[in-house]
Design an enzyme around this catalytic site. Structure first.
Site, PDB file in Angstrom:
ATOM      1  CB  SER A 163      -0.874  -0.019   1.261  1.00 45.52           C
ATOM      2  OG  SER A 163      -1.401   1.258   1.512  1.00 45.52           O
ATOM      3  CE1 TYR A 202      -4.256  -1.984   4.791  1.00 50.34           C
ATOM      4  CE2 TYR A 202      -3.576   0.275   4.301  1.00 50.34           C
ATOM      5  CZ  TYR A 202      -3.961  -0.989   3.872  1.00 50.34           C
ATOM      6  OH  TYR A 202      -4.044  -1.256   2.530  1.00 50.34           O
TER       7      TYR A 202
HETATM    8  N1  LIG Z   1      -8.436  -0.133  -2.586  1.00 51.00           N
HETATM    9  C1  LIG Z   1      -7.360   0.616  -2.356  1.00 51.00           C
HETATM   10  O1  LIG Z   1      -7.342   1.833  -2.603  1.00 51.00           O
HETATM   11  C2  LIG Z   1      -6.102  -0.017  -1.793  1.00 51.00           C
HETATM   12  C3  LIG Z   1      -4.985   0.822  -1.596  1.00 51.00           C
HETATM   13  C4  LIG Z   1      -3.834   0.251  -1.091  1.00 51.00           C
HETATM   14  C5  LIG Z   1      -3.762  -1.093  -0.816  1.00 51.00           C
HETATM   15  N2  LIG Z   1      -4.881  -1.882  -0.997  1.00 51.00           N
HETATM   16  C6  LIG Z   1      -4.763  -3.310  -0.681  1.00 51.00           C
HETATM   17  O2  LIG Z   1      -5.223  -4.056  -1.805  1.00 51.00           O
HETATM   18  C7  LIG Z   1      -5.871  -5.243  -1.386  1.00 51.00           C
HETATM   19  C8  LIG Z   1      -7.275  -5.302  -1.963  1.00 51.00           C
HETATM   20  O3  LIG Z   1      -7.983  -4.142  -1.525  1.00 51.00           O
HETATM   21  P1  LIG Z   1      -9.520  -3.934  -1.766  1.00 51.00           P
HETATM   22  O4  LIG Z   1      -9.746  -2.477  -1.865  1.00 51.00           O
HETATM   23  O5  LIG Z   1      -9.978  -4.838  -2.841  1.00 51.00           O
HETATM   24  O6  LIG Z   1     -10.078  -4.419  -0.354  1.00 51.00           O
HETATM   25  P2  LIG Z   1     -11.409  -5.242   0.008  1.00 51.00           P
HETATM   26  O7  LIG Z   1     -11.592  -5.096   1.478  1.00 51.00           O
HETATM   27  O8  LIG Z   1     -12.528  -4.847  -0.881  1.00 51.00           O
HETATM   28  O9  LIG Z   1     -11.000  -6.739  -0.340  1.00 51.00           O
HETATM   29  C9  LIG Z   1     -10.290  -7.573   0.549  1.00 51.00           C
HETATM   30  C10 LIG Z   1     -11.048  -8.874   0.664  1.00 51.00           C
HETATM   31  O10 LIG Z   1     -10.294  -9.729   1.524  1.00 51.00           O
HETATM   32  C11 LIG Z   1     -11.187 -10.486   2.302  1.00 51.00           C
HETATM   33  N3  LIG Z   1     -10.483 -10.918   3.516  1.00 51.00           N
HETATM   34  C12 LIG Z   1     -10.067 -10.140   4.548  1.00 51.00           C
HETATM   35  N4  LIG Z   1      -9.488 -10.912   5.480  1.00 51.00           N
HETATM   36  C13 LIG Z   1      -9.522 -12.196   5.028  1.00 51.00           C
HETATM   37  C14 LIG Z   1      -9.084 -13.430   5.540  1.00 51.00           C
HETATM   38  N5  LIG Z   1      -8.498 -13.525   6.743  1.00 51.00           N
HETATM   39  N6  LIG Z   1      -9.277 -14.542   4.809  1.00 51.00           N
HETATM   40  C15 LIG Z   1      -9.877 -14.484   3.582  1.00 51.00           C
HETATM   41  N7  LIG Z   1     -10.341 -13.338   3.050  1.00 51.00           N
HETATM   42  C16 LIG Z   1     -10.147 -12.196   3.764  1.00 51.00           C
HETATM   43  C17 LIG Z   1     -12.354  -9.563   2.605  1.00 51.00           C
HETATM   44  O11 LIG Z   1     -13.538 -10.298   2.864  1.00 51.00           O
HETATM   45  C18 LIG Z   1     -12.428  -8.734   1.316  1.00 51.00           C
HETATM   46  O12 LIG Z   1     -13.439  -9.226   0.461  1.00 51.00           O
HETATM   47  C19 LIG Z   1      -5.830  -5.226   0.143  1.00 51.00           C
HETATM   48  O13 LIG Z   1      -4.704  -5.957   0.549  1.00 51.00           O
HETATM   49  C20 LIG Z   1      -5.647  -3.755   0.467  1.00 51.00           C
HETATM   50  O14 LIG Z   1      -5.020  -3.588   1.720  1.00 51.00           O
HETATM   51  C21 LIG Z   1      -6.035  -1.373  -1.495  1.00 51.00           C
END
Ligand SMILES: NC(=O)c1ccc[n+]([C@@H]2O[C@H](COP(=O)([O-])OP(=O)(O)OC[C@H]3O[C@@H](n4cnc5c(N)ncnc54)[C@H](O)[C@@H]3O)[C@@H](O)[C@H]2O)c1
Length: 338
Positions: free
Chosen positions: A140, A165
């Site tokens: 991130s 985080y």
């Molecule tokens: N969306 C953004 O702007 C952004 C920015 C930086 C980093 N990220 C990272 O990218 C990745 C995807 O982000 P996103 O926006 O799609 O998030 P999101 O929360 O929509 O998707 C993450 C998914 O992981 C699942 N999850 C969480 N813990 C779990 C576990 N223990 N076992 C199985 N499933 C689990 C959740 O149910 C969720 O559906 C994440 O790692 C997030 O930290 C996202």
């Protein structure tokens, strides 16, 4: 390729699983479908990929993409993870499942240790024990903390995270490096910058703001609007991940003793928050009621990706203009929240 993707009921994971399946890859997706935010949105994302009525530990094949299978399990359910890896060989793991969100990490730190630390090590172990040669994972932009060196470059030292985080994401980069060093697994960390678009996360500004504007409620604007974010459209993120997944050999290696690398994936130009809000107002055709409040603990003032490394290795830079991205996002929002 046979690809194992985690977090496929999530925002980024749902689009990635579908896109890679459409490219002809064999996809196995998992997600715990936890209730950090509305599970109906997660189920709607699965549904658009042909995955209907998930229930715990039941393997489902997509009704529209026969090469996409899904199973609802938790990253910490070692028994079921092991079961999947014993019955399938994967060329690549893409770990997008995580406990996301900066502010929630102040309220429920344990959720971050569970999914982002314990879950992460479980996957690295699956990779090691089942000879999977590539491990791609979501890091991130938050690892840059409140750095004033803009744009943020991958060579910068990132050891001052200002939220748990961010600390777990930085930990992931260290853990991945160690597994690259010890076992020769190629690990590629992707530092995403504020991803937005249709089916986006309801805990993030675009949907929070759009919901409030639509319901004629005030939007809460932190630090009196004096913030900027490198907003990156979902399609650009997916295109970037696909290029990396299909050609991991193009990734440059930082050091000679470990095939570990991290990339920024961002638009590469920060947008002031107020400009973002004005663009939303324009496409929602309604003015927002604005409540200006102080900076929140854990939040950073700005994010700005230096995207030269991604461009150099993969000839790719995210390019969807903000206006175009917001137009797509607001069209989806109007229909989805009718
Ligand atoms: N969306 C953004 O702007 C952004 C920015 C930086 C980093 N990220 C990272 O990218 C990745 C995807 O982000 P996103 O926006 O799609 O998030 P999101 O929360 O929509 O998707 C993450 C998914 O992981 C699942 N999850 C969480 N813990 C779990 C576990 N223990 N076992 C199985 N499933 C689990 C959740 O149910 C969720 O559906 C994440 O790692 C997030 O930290 C996202």
């Amino acid at each position: 390729m046979n690809i194992f993707i985690t977090g496929t009921a999530g925002f980024i994971g749902s689009f990635l699983a579908e896109a890679l399946a459409k490219q002809g890859h064999q996809i196995y997706g998992i997600d715990s479908i936890n209730d950090y935010y509305d599970i109906n949105l997660k189920k709607a994302r699965l549904k658009k990929g042909g995955i209907h009525n998930p229930s715990y530990n039941q393997e489902i094949t997509s009704s529209t993409l026969p090469n996409y299978r899904f199973r609802q399990i938790d990253l910490c359910d070692n028994e079921q993870l092991e079961n999947i890896f014993q019955n399938n060989h994967f060329d690549c793991i893409i770990n997008l499942a995580a406990q996301a969100g900066v502010r929630y990490s102040l309220q429920n730190p344990q959720a971050y240790i569970h999914s982002n630390i314990e879950g992460f090590i479980n996957l690295l172990e699956c990779c090691r024990l089942h000879q999977c040669s590539h491990f791609i994972y979501a890091s991130s932009s938050s690892v840059y903390g409140n750095s004033s060196h803009t744009p943020f470059n991958e060579t910068e030292r990132v050891d001052q995270p200002i939220s748990l985080y961010a600390a777990t994401k930085k930990s992931n980069e260290l853990m991945a490096y160690t597994y690259s060093h010890l076992y020769g697994i190629q690990t590629i960390g992707l530092r995403f910058f504020t991803v937005y678009g249709p089916y986006g996360r309801p805990d993030m500004a675009p949907i929070l703001f759009a919901n409030a504007i639509k319901n004629k409620q005030p939007i809460r604007i932190f630090n009196n609007g004096n913030l900027s974010r490198d907003f990156t459209y979902i399609d650009d993120i997916i295109e970037g991940i696909i290029k990396i997944t299909e050609h991991p050999e193009q990734a440059s290696q930082n050091t000679t003793d470990a095939p570990a690398v991290v990339y920024n994936i961002g638009h590469g130009s920060p947008t002031p928050l107020m400009e973002f809000i004005h663009t939303l107002e324009k496409y929602l055709n309604q003015e927002a009621q604005k409540e200006f409040i102080e900076m929140q603990p854990g939040d950073v003032y700005q994010t700005w990706a230096d995207t030269r490394k991604l461009k150099q290795d993969f000839k790719y830079t995210p390019s969807t203009p903000l206006e175009e991205g917001i137009k797509q996002f607001t069209e989806w929002h109007k229909n989805f929240y009718k």
